[in-house]
Design a protein around this motif. Structure first.
Motif, PDB file in Angstrom:
ATOM      1  N   LEU A 161       0.835  -1.200   0.000  1.00 33.65           N
ATOM      2  CA  LEU A 161       0.000   0.000   0.000  1.00 33.65           C
ATOM      3  C   LEU A 161       0.867   1.246   0.000  1.00 33.65           C
ATOM      4  O   LEU A 161       1.960   1.257   0.584  1.00 33.65           O
ATOM      5  N   LEU A 163       0.794   5.588   0.612  1.00 35.05           N
ATOM      6  CA  LEU A 163       0.052   6.705   1.177  1.00 35.05           C
ATOM      7  C   LEU A 163       0.144   7.954   0.312  1.00 35.05           C
ATOM      8  O   LEU A 163      -0.422   8.992   0.659  1.00 35.05           O
ATOM      9  N   LEU A 186      -3.637   4.252  -0.948  1.00 35.56           N
ATOM     10  CA  LEU A 186      -4.534   3.251  -0.372  1.00 35.56           C
ATOM     11  C   LEU A 186      -5.345   2.509  -1.426  1.00 35.56           C
ATOM     12  O   LEU A 186      -6.462   2.034  -1.171  1.00 35.56           O
TER      13      LEU A 186
END
Length: 213
Positions: A161, A163, A186
């Protein structure tokens, strides 16, 4: 005890940060198993209850009190989290890796804010290459990698993931490889991969891996 942040720098490449979301004191056997027995510990607020011989205590005291005979740094700015306050204090130290115990499993908003603080510190501090968040019994649950190239041994399911927007390459012993994949913040595009050994990852921005390793 009176001291400055800089005076307490042990000059090590790795540091342990101990937060309040633990249930028992970090044992030497658990730290031995994780290869962290000789790594300096820093207590962050309520983490003072669980750290062993910490180099310092930092926080505002809302979840714990400083251990005796430990240098204390009180936070007076409530616009900062306790973790951010501590990171600001050790920003100029010589460490490259952080190992964080007691920062998972508490309040979800605090947990997410802690992830954000680690991401932000990696952006500000290029030497910061790795952060590992541990659950109970020293199980490694979340791995942050700084921008650049990394080699990690992973077993089982893992998700990658970001950010912030990042170009990511994933290669090695994993089911789903990627070459310059654009990963949005995300996004689910990097979830549910499978690893069986050494995985090579490169990224243009810090990455967050949820995995077994």
């Amino acid at each position: 005890m009176n001291a400055t942040w800089s005076e307490l720098d042990k000059g090590t490449e790795r540091l342990i940060l101990v937060g309040p979301a633990l249930k028992k004191v970090l044992s030497s056997s658990l730290l031995d198993a994780a290869g962290l027995a000789s790594v300096p510990q820093l207590a962050v607020d309520g983490g003072g209850h669980f750290a062993v011989n910490p180099v310092l205590w930092a926080g505002d005291g809302d979840s714990g009190t400083p251990p005796e005979r430990t240098p204390v740094f009180f936070k007076h700015d409530q616009n900062l989290t306790d973790l951010r306050f501590c990171l600001n204090g050790i920003h100029d130290w010589r460490w490259k890796e952080l190992h964080l115990f007691g920062f998972l499993g508490g309040r979800r908003d605090h947990e997410l804010a802690n992830f954000g603080e680690i991401h932000a510190e990696m952006k500000m501090r290029p030497a910061f290459s790795k952060a590992i968040f541990y659950g109970e019994e020293c199980h490694r649950q979340v791995l942050f990698l700084g921008a650049g190239e990394h080699t990690v041994e992973l077993r089982g399911a893992f998700s990658t993931l970001a950010l912030e927007p990042a170009k990511v390459t994933v290669a090695g012993d994993c089911s789903y490889k990627a070459e310059n994949m654009l990963l949005s913040p995300l996004s689910g595009h990097g979830v549910s991969n499978e690893a069986a050994g050494v995985v090579k990852i490169s990224s243009s921005a810090p990455l967050m891996l949820l995995c077994n390793f």
